[in-house]
Design a protein around this motif. Structure first.
Motif, PDB file in Angstrom:
ATOM      1  N   ASP A  36       0.742  -1.162   0.159  1.00 29.40           N
ATOM      2  CA  ASP A  36      -0.345  -0.154   0.185  1.00 29.40           C
ATOM      3  C   ASP A  36       0.724   1.234  -0.333  1.00 29.40           C
ATOM      4  O   ASP A  36       2.004   1.205   0.326  1.00 29.40           O
ATOM      5  N   ASN A  37       0.474   2.309  -0.696  1.00 32.76           N
ATOM      6  CA  ASN A  37       0.981   3.622  -0.515  1.00 32.76           C
ATOM      7  C   ASN A  37       1.467   3.792   0.339  1.00 32.76           C
ATOM      8  O   ASN A  37       1.188   3.674   1.933  1.00 32.76           O
ATOM      9  N   GLY A  38       2.643   4.301   1.261  1.00 32.36           N
ATOM     10  CA  GLY A  38       3.072   4.088   2.134  1.00 32.36           C
ATOM     11  C   GLY A  38       3.978   3.416   2.941  1.00 32.36           C
ATOM     12  O   GLY A  38       4.613   3.585   4.460  1.00 32.36           O
ATOM     13  N   MET A  96      -0.223  -0.144  10.796  1.00 30.58           N
ATOM     14  CA  MET A  96      -1.411  -0.614  11.376  1.00 30.58           C
ATOM     15  C   MET A  96      -2.699   0.844  11.214  1.00 30.58           C
ATOM     16  O   MET A  96      -1.662   1.712  12.119  1.00 30.58           O
ATOM     17  N   ILE A  97      -4.196   1.337  10.196  1.00 33.43           N
ATOM     18  CA  ILE A  97      -4.260   2.561   9.898  1.00 33.43           C
ATOM     19  C   ILE A  97      -5.755   1.930  10.992  1.00 33.43           C
ATOM     20  O   ILE A  97      -6.110   1.314  11.504  1.00 33.43           O
TER      21      ILE A  97
END
Length: 147
Positions: A73-75, A145-146
């Motif tokens: 994923d982005n980032g 982790m978001i």
């Protein structure tokens, strides 16, 4: 990582200040809980775990969403080993026509493709006239982790 000039910057791991942290080597169950007393705590350095060839290993930050189907994923931070041989189906950092990209290597009918893992993007066929190099193979993805 890409800067404002669209240039990719690679980072060399630092082994001078490795930190060993507690590590539960038996794993944590993602199913039914297990009593905590079953786990024996040891120590681990992530540098030692993630990097097999320190002279040929680099980190880079993923930019964009063309590889989300592969879990990139982005980032995210990519761990890249330049000593590994590229082959069909491996995820690689590739240099094509003056730009770096991360894609899956696909070889079909004697043709080479850089395959994205997102249906919004088309595969890139590598032709003789392309300036092309496989720079390294992605071995790990480090993600936040978001919440």
């Amino acid at each position: 990582m890409l800067d404002k000039d669209n240039k990719l910057h690679f980072f060399i791991p630092s082994f001078d200040n490795g930190t060993e942290l507690p590590y539960i080597s038996e794993g944590i169950k993602a199913g039914f809980p297990s009593p905590a007393s079953d786990f024996e705590e040891t120590k681990i350095s992530l540098d030692s775990f993630l990097i097999k060839n320190k002279e040929a290993t680099f980190y880079a930050k993923a930019i964009g969403n063309s590889m989300t189907g592969a879990g990139i994923d982005n980032g995210d931070i990519l761990v890249i080993d330049r000593s590994l041989e590229p082959s069909d189906n491996k995820i690689a950092i590739c240099y094509i026509d003056g730009e770096f990209t991360v894609k899956r290597i696909k070889i079909t009918n004697q043709k080479l493709f850089l395959q994205p893992e997102n249906d919004s993007y088309k595969p890139i066929e590598v032709l003789e006239e392309n300036e092309f190099m496989i720079w390294g193979i992605v071995t790990y993805v480090i993600k936040k982790m978001i919440y």
